[in-house]
Design an enzyme around this catalytic site. Sequence first.
Site, PDB file in Angstrom:
ATOM      1  N   ASP A   1       0.824  -1.212   0.000  1.00  0.00           N
ATOM      2  CA  ASP A   1       0.000   0.000   0.000  1.00  0.00           C
ATOM      3  C   ASP A   1       0.859   1.263   0.000  1.00  0.00           C
ATOM      4  O   ASP A   1       1.969   1.275   0.539  1.00  0.00           O
ATOM      5  CB  ASP A   1      -0.913  -0.019   1.245  1.00  0.00           C
ATOM      6  CG  ASP A   1      -2.057   0.968   1.101  1.00  0.00           C
ATOM      7  OD1 ASP A   1      -2.404   1.326  -0.041  1.00  0.00           O
ATOM      8  OD2 ASP A   1      -2.605   1.400   2.137  1.00  0.00           O
TER       9      ASP A   1
ATOM     10  N   GLY B   1      -0.218   5.463  -4.425  1.00  0.00           N
ATOM     11  CA  GLY B   1      -0.854   6.729  -4.802  1.00  0.00           C
ATOM     12  C   GLY B   1      -0.245   7.899  -4.059  1.00  0.00           C
ATOM     13  O   GLY B   1       0.104   8.930  -4.656  1.00  0.00           O
ATOM     14  N   ARG B   2      -0.067   7.719  -2.741  1.00  0.00           N
ATOM     15  CA  ARG B   2       0.506   8.816  -1.941  1.00  0.00           C
ATOM     16  C   ARG B   2       1.960   9.077  -2.323  1.00  0.00           C
ATOM     17  O   ARG B   2       2.419  10.212  -2.340  1.00  0.00           O
ATOM     18  CB  ARG B   2       0.380   8.495  -0.439  1.00  0.00           C
ATOM     19  CG  ARG B   2      -1.023   8.764   0.089  1.00  0.00           C
ATOM     20  CD  ARG B   2      -1.259   8.100   1.407  1.00  0.00           C
ATOM     21  NE  ARG B   2      -1.441   6.664   1.234  1.00  0.00           N
ATOM     22  CZ  ARG B   2      -1.356   5.788   2.210  1.00  0.00           C
ATOM     23  NH1 ARG B   2      -1.055   6.179   3.434  1.00  0.00           N
ATOM     24  NH2 ARG B   2      -1.569   4.509   1.983  1.00  0.00           N
TER      25      ARG B   2
ATOM     26  N   SER C   1     -10.819  -7.079  -3.958  1.00  0.00           N
ATOM     27  CA  SER C   1     -12.172  -7.136  -4.544  1.00  0.00           C
ATOM     28  C   SER C   1     -12.864  -5.783  -4.411  1.00  0.00           C
ATOM     29  O   SER C   1     -13.810  -5.489  -5.135  1.00  0.00           O
ATOM     30  CB  SER C   1     -12.984  -8.252  -3.893  1.00  0.00           C
ATOM     31  OG  SER C   1     -12.791  -8.294  -2.498  1.00  0.00           O
TER      32      SER C   1
ATOM     33  N   ASN D   1     -11.153  -2.881  -4.832  1.00  0.00           N
ATOM     34  CA  ASN D   1     -10.457  -1.900  -5.671  1.00  0.00           C
ATOM     35  C   ASN D   1     -11.176  -1.587  -6.992  1.00  0.00           C
ATOM     36  O   ASN D   1     -10.862  -0.592  -7.654  1.00  0.00           O
ATOM     37  CB  ASN D   1      -9.005  -2.328  -5.948  1.00  0.00           C
ATOM     38  CG  ASN D   1      -8.080  -2.175  -4.751  1.00  0.00           C
ATOM     39  OD1 ASN D   1      -7.141  -2.962  -4.556  1.00  0.00           O
ATOM     40  ND2 ASN D   1      -8.307  -1.159  -3.916  1.00  0.00           N
TER      41      ASN D   1
ATOM     42  N   ARG E   1     -12.524   1.987  -7.534  1.00  0.00           N
ATOM     43  CA  ARG E   1     -11.690   3.142  -7.899  1.00  0.00           C
ATOM     44  C   ARG E   1     -12.120   3.672  -9.266  1.00  0.00           C
ATOM     45  O   ARG E   1     -12.807   2.972 -10.017  1.00  0.00           O
ATOM     46  CB  ARG E   1     -10.220   2.713  -7.938  1.00  0.00           C
ATOM     47  CG  ARG E   1      -9.729   2.342  -6.555  1.00  0.00           C
ATOM     48  CD  ARG E   1      -8.238   2.198  -6.504  1.00  0.00           C
ATOM     49  NE  ARG E   1      -7.851   1.923  -5.125  1.00  0.00           N
ATOM     50  CZ  ARG E   1      -6.626   2.025  -4.661  1.00  0.00           C
ATOM     51  NH1 ARG E   1      -5.642   2.396  -5.454  1.00  0.00           N
ATOM     52  NH2 ARG E   1      -6.364   1.784  -3.400  1.00  0.00           N
TER      53      ARG E   1
ATOM     54  N   ILE F   1      -6.318  -4.688   7.813  1.00  0.00           N
ATOM     55  CA  ILE F   1      -6.056  -5.853   6.961  1.00  0.00           C
ATOM     56  C   ILE F   1      -6.747  -5.708   5.607  1.00  0.00           C
ATOM     57  O   ILE F   1      -6.398  -6.386   4.645  1.00  0.00           O
ATOM     58  CB  ILE F   1      -6.450  -7.144   7.720  1.00  0.00           C
ATOM     59  CG1 ILE F   1      -5.542  -7.304   8.943  1.00  0.00           C
ATOM     60  CG2 ILE F   1      -6.331  -8.381   6.833  1.00  0.00           C
ATOM     61  CD1 ILE F   1      -5.754  -8.555   9.753  1.00  0.00           C
TER      62      ILE F   1
END
Length: 255
Positions: A27, A30-31, A73, A75, A78, A202
């Site tokens: 993760d 994007g940031r 599942s 995502n 987006r 999680i």
Amino acid sequence: MSKTDNEINPLLAAEAKIPQHIAIIMDGNGRWAQLRGKKRAAGHKSGVESVRSSVATAAKSGVKALTLFAFSSENWQRPESEVGVLMDLFMFVLTREVKRLHKNGIKFNVIGDLSKFSSKLQKMIKDSETLTAENTGMVLSIAANYGGRWDITYAAKKLAEKVARQEITAEGITEAALHEQTSLAQLPELDLLIRTGGDYRISNFLLWQAAYAELYFTDVLWPDFNEQEFIKAITVFDQRERRFGQTGEQVTNKN
Ligand code: IPE
Ligand code: IPE
Ligand code: MG
């Protein structure tokens, strides 16, 4: 738990206990991009290098199985353009990297509900799995359109079908029987679950499999997660005492 001597990666202590199975929630792409004034897609592209480096570090540290969360599942929610970028990237990486994985003896597979993917992508996945099926090195699993709740539900459905076909009775629905139907059942138990990107959750990843995994959270954003950061996580794992319900004394006396 007995110690596995690390004789392979010089960055790890010789006595370090190596997790047999590591999973990572990758993760923060994007940031990472936004911090640099770039589009989110640039973060996903940079994240591929961290995937490559993590596979290499895990393999050379003697890890038996590495499972990476690439697309959940959830995502699909987006923006369509970002989902498109991720799908294209997935196909690009499959085309470019699988031969290299194969050369290194890595067994590749994808877990998740693949029926939602384009038939082209499904075929690429199948071909990659077939190519590497006989390899005996580390098992690399990519979780794509994966959800922990889906995994458990799917396993329950398969058991229900067995009951309907009268292959088992309701009494046959044991933890072991359900486990057998979940993704990754053939791999060693999950030892270490890493999440990069600074969040402490999680996100519907390996809910069943993470029952006794050690959890490691880091603020490092996925594109910055390099070999050194990975080794740090394994070192923290080595220092944890895993008790599996027993007392600390029981665990100490066993070693
Ligand atoms: C993880 O990075 C990659 C996927 C979920 C596909 P993100 O895209 O979630 O990055 P952040 O969390 O927005 O920074
Ligand atoms: C989890 O990251 C999924 C993957 C890394 C593929 P998300 O960025 O989707 O998680 P949330 O939405 O912040 O929980
Ligand atoms: Mg995220």
